[in-house]
Motif scaffolding. Structure first.
Motif, short mmCIF file in Angstrom:
data_model
loop_
_atom_site.label_atom_id
_atom_site.label_comp_id
_atom_site.label_asym_id
_atom_site.label_seq_id
_atom_site.Cartn_x
_atom_site.Cartn_y
_atom_site.Cartn_z
N LEU A 242 0.83 -1.20 0.00
CA LEU A 242 0.00 0.00 0.00
C LEU A 242 0.87 1.25 0.00
O LEU A 242 0.53 2.25 -0.66
CB LEU A 242 -0.93 0.00 1.20
N ALA A 243 1.98 1.23 0.73
CA ALA A 243 2.89 2.38 0.73
C ALA A 243 3.42 2.64 -0.68
O ALA A 243 3.49 3.80 -1.13
CB ALA A 243 4.03 2.13 1.70
N ALA A 244 3.78 1.58 -1.40
CA ALA A 244 4.26 1.74 -2.77
C ALA A 244 3.16 2.29 -3.67
O ALA A 244 3.41 3.15 -4.53
CB ALA A 244 4.76 0.40 -3.30
N ALA A 245 1.92 1.83 -3.48
CA ALA A 245 0.81 2.32 -4.30
C ALA A 245 0.55 3.80 -4.02
O ALA A 245 0.26 4.58 -4.94
CB ALA A 245 -0.44 1.49 -4.02
N MET A 246 0.63 4.22 -2.75
CA MET A 246 0.43 5.63 -2.40
C MET A 246 1.52 6.50 -3.02
O MET A 246 1.25 7.60 -3.54
CB MET A 246 0.41 5.80 -0.89
N ALA A 247 2.76 6.01 -3.00
CA ALA A 247 3.85 6.77 -3.62
C ALA A 247 3.64 6.89 -5.12
O ALA A 247 3.85 7.95 -5.72
CB ALA A 247 5.18 6.09 -3.30
N ALA A 248 3.20 5.80 -5.75
CA ALA A 248 2.95 5.84 -7.19
C ALA A 248 1.79 6.79 -7.51
O ALA A 248 1.83 7.52 -8.52
CB ALA A 248 2.64 4.43 -7.70
N LEU A 249 0.77 6.80 -6.67
CA LEU A 249 -0.35 7.70 -6.90
C LEU A 249 0.06 9.16 -6.80
O LEU A 249 -0.43 10.01 -7.55
CB LEU A 249 -1.46 7.40 -5.88
N SER A 250 0.98 9.46 -5.90
CA SER A 250 1.43 10.85 -5.76
C SER A 250 2.15 11.33 -7.02
O SER A 250 2.22 12.54 -7.27
CB SER A 250 2.36 10.98 -4.55
N LEU A 251 2.69 10.41 -7.81
CA LEU A 251 3.42 10.76 -9.03
C LEU A 251 2.59 10.57 -10.29
O LEU A 251 3.07 10.87 -11.40
CB LEU A 251 4.71 9.93 -9.13
N ALA A 252 1.37 10.04 -10.15
CA ALA A 252 0.55 9.72 -11.32
C ALA A 252 0.14 10.99 -12.05
O ALA A 252 -0.20 12.00 -11.44
CB ALA A 252 -0.69 8.93 -10.90
N SER A 253 0.15 10.91 -13.38
CA SER A 253 -0.22 12.06 -14.20
C SER A 253 -1.40 11.79 -15.12
O SER A 253 -1.79 12.66 -15.89
CB SER A 253 0.99 12.49 -15.05
N SER A 254 -1.96 10.59 -15.06
CA SER A 254 -3.10 10.25 -15.92
C SER A 254 -4.04 9.33 -15.17
O SER A 254 -3.70 8.75 -14.13
CB SER A 254 -2.62 9.55 -17.21
N PHE A 255 -5.23 9.19 -15.73
CA PHE A 255 -6.24 8.33 -15.11
C PHE A 255 -5.76 6.90 -15.01
O PHE A 255 -5.96 6.22 -13.98
CB PHE A 255 -7.53 8.40 -15.94
N TRP A 256 -5.10 6.40 -16.04
CA TRP A 256 -4.75 4.98 -16.07
C TRP A 256 -3.60 4.65 -15.11
O TRP A 256 -3.61 3.59 -14.49
CB TRP A 256 -4.42 4.55 -17.50
N THR A 257 -2.64 5.51 -14.99
CA THR A 257 -1.56 5.26 -14.02
C THR A 257 -2.11 5.33 -12.59
O THR A 257 -1.75 4.53 -11.73
CB THR A 257 -0.41 6.25 -14.20
N ALA A 258 -3.01 6.29 -12.35
CA ALA A 258 -3.64 6.38 -11.03
C ALA A 258 -4.50 5.15 -10.77
O ALA A 258 -4.52 4.61 -9.64
CB ALA A 258 -4.48 7.64 -10.93
N SER A 259 -5.22 4.66 -11.80
CA SER A 259 -6.06 3.48 -11.63
C SER A 259 -5.22 2.24 -11.30
O SER A 259 -5.61 1.42 -10.47
CB SER A 259 -6.88 3.23 -12.90
N ALA A 260 -4.08 2.12 -11.97
CA ALA A 260 -3.20 0.98 -11.68
C ALA A 260 -2.71 1.03 -10.24
O ALA A 260 -2.67 0.01 -9.54
CB ALA A 260 -2.01 0.97 -12.65
N ALA A 261 -2.33 2.23 -9.78
CA ALA A 261 -1.88 2.37 -8.39
C ALA A 261 -2.99 2.03 -7.41
O ALA A 261 -2.77 1.37 -6.40
CB ALA A 261 -1.37 3.79 -8.17
#
Length: 531
Positions: free
Chosen positions: A303-322
């Motif tokens: 979950l920590a890795a997903a939160m970090a990835a979400l903070s860097l997401a720039s599109s709907f699909w990258t945020a959805s993957a996180a």
């Protein structure tokens, strides 16, 4: 060639074979869909009423704080009153709150604080429902179907999580938040109908019902004296306090950082729900390969890795993957913690123990939401998510080492009923007391130090089940003559101790009685203060 046809599990092992459980399970899924739609509508509406990250985060706090404040009273009520009536009243209260918010929003009178107040009122109804809903499951299904029934309830929550946000986003885009609030009110009706039609068999009580304050004290006392439950509670704080940052800041990330509309925001939550469903399906296999401690550690880091990835997401699909990964980690941790709370609480205090777990869960979520919303107002949302993710990973590592989770479900907490009925000469009023109980042992003098050390476990058991004082003493004139004493507030409270003894306690008592010299058992005496 021999073909083997799998034999279906008997009805006693299938919870959905129970008509009441099946109807309530379906109705609860519909109600949970409405709840998730409300969460989407409330979070989205607040971004329009007040773009301040703190106010947006307070929506999550308003949802969780009532559970924190009312979980213990709700658990005590669920243990001492008719749970069916309690559930009906709580559901009606939530329905009125949701309908009121829909009407006010449709009238254009909703402000940021009005939204927070009505969200809190709806959460009050949920707070009084949650412990009772969990406690009635053993009443609806046979014992062999209990574990599967708990798993089905978890699956139902995640089905609603996958459907509700997306449906809520579509309705908001088409008709506005007021429509979502109205649908949430209607979604409760099915649960109320099922509860009204359920003819609950009220259990017989051979002792008077506990008073509200006494029941709450007993629940708190159990939590303070049960190390296995304490592990569950500590691990819950270490997870939810930091994981709450994801829920608190997600509406801002969706609207401001990703530029999404309400349908897009609902889509993000749908991906998280799909991840949770996938995690729920993987959990049985994961338990076969990993212990509970390893699962909880992996869930925290994932979950920590997903939160970090979400903070860097720039599109709907990258945020959805996180968020898909976040949903998988979230359900793995929730299933482990909830299962741990169930496994570490005996039947007499189960609703209260689960309420205390919910109190810790929702209190950590509420406090964390307010904390991360305040931090985000100062350093920005992406940086706040990164900080929360880092702290979540560190906390997961530290707590997995210091408070391992694998020991949380190894005890047999079924009632043992092995204490004999106290011998009395004449009638003793229930309110007589305090009561002093002594247990006299004859121990080999050389074994006394070991016996004293082993008796410390009995100290915890006595205090956990109602003793207000406890002591152990050796006779100075006759070494090896040892007396254990404990004091209970009243004769009624001591009789309740007889009902609270578990098979795990019996094992500990048999270990102590192995120190007893000769064939005679330890001598037990009861002394009562007369009023």
């Amino acid at each position: 060639m021999t073909v083997t046809i799998a034999t279906p599990a008997p009805a006693a092992e299938r919870p959905l074979a129970s008509p009441v459980f099946r109807a309530l399970w379906i109705a609860t899924i519909v109600s949970n869909v409405g709840t998730w739609m409300h969460d989407v509508g409330a979070g989205w509406l607040m971004t329009s009423l007040s773009p301040d990250p703190l106010m947006v985060a307070l929506v999550q706090a308003a949802t969780t704080f009532p559970m924190f404040a009312l979980a213990l009273p709700a658990g005590a009520l669920a243990d001492i009153v008719d749970r069916r009536r309690l559930l009906i009243g709580a559901q009606l209260f939530g329905l009125v709150g949701a309908a009121g918010l829909a009407a006010i929003t449709l009238s254009g009178l909703t402000t940021a604080w009005v939204l927070l107040v009505f969200t809190s009122l709806i959460a009050v109804g949920a707070a009084f429902s949650a412990p009772a809903f969990q406690a009635i499951v053993p009443e609806l299904v046979p014992p062999k179907a209990l574990q599967q029934a708990v798993a089905l309830n978890s699956l139902g929550v995640n089905i609603a999580r996958a459907i509700g946000p997306a449906l809520g986003g579509v309705i908001i885009a088409a008709s506005g938040p007021a429509a979502v609030f109205a649908v949430n009110a209607l979604s409760v009706v099915g649960v109320i109908i099922v509860l009204f039609r359920w003819h609950r068999a009220v259990p017989d009580r051979h002792l008077p019902t506990e008073h509200m304050v006494g029941a709450m004290r007993a629940g708190l006392r159990y939590a303070m004296r049960a190390p296995e439950l304490q592990v569950v509670l500590i691990r819950s704080v270490g997870f939810f306090l930091f994981a709450s940052g994801l829920w608190a800041l997600l509406p801002i990330i969706a609207r401001r950082d990703l530029g999404l509309g309400p349908a897009g925001y609902g889509g993000l939550l749908t991906f998280m729900g799909l991840g949770a469903i996938g995690g729920a399906m993987l959990m049985p296999r994961l338990r076969g390969y990993m212990g509970a401690n390893a699962i909880t550690l992996a869930a925290s880091i994932l979950l920590a890795a997903a939160m970090a990835a979400l903070s860097l997401a720039s599109s709907f699909w990258t945020a959805s993957a996180a968020l898909f990964i976040a949903g998988l980690a979230w359900i793995a941790m929730m299933a482990s913690l909830n299962g741990g709370a169930q496994a570490t609480s005996p039947g007499w205090v189960k609703a209260r123990a689960l309420a205390i777990y919910l109190l810790v869960f929702q209190g950590s979520m509420a406090g964390g939401s307010a904390l991360w919303g305040s931090v985000a107002s100062r350093i920005g949302v992406p940086s706040t998510l990164l900080v929360a993710a880092a702290l979540l990973a560190l906390a997961g590592l530290a707590l997995a080492w210091r408070f391992p989770f694998d020991k949380a479900s190894t005890l047999d907490l079924a009632p043992s009923s092995h204490w004999p009925t106290p011998l009395v000469d004449g009638a003793i009023e229930h309110d007589s007391g305090p009561v002093l109980v002594t247990v006299e042992y004859r121990v080999d003098p050389a074994q006394v130090p070991v016996f004293f050390a082993e008796m410390q476990k009995m100290r915890r058991i006595r205090r956990r089940d109602g003793a207000i004082h406890w002591g152990i003493y050796e006779d100075t004139a006759y070494p090896g003559t040892v007396i254990e004493s404990f004091t209970v507030e009243s004769w009624l409270e001591h009789l309740r101790q007889h009902d609270r003894v578990t098979n795990a306690d019996r094992v500990q008592q048999e270990t102590l009685r192995a120190f007893q010299s000769g064939d005679t058992p330890p001598v037990v005496r009861h002394f009562v203060t007369r009023r």
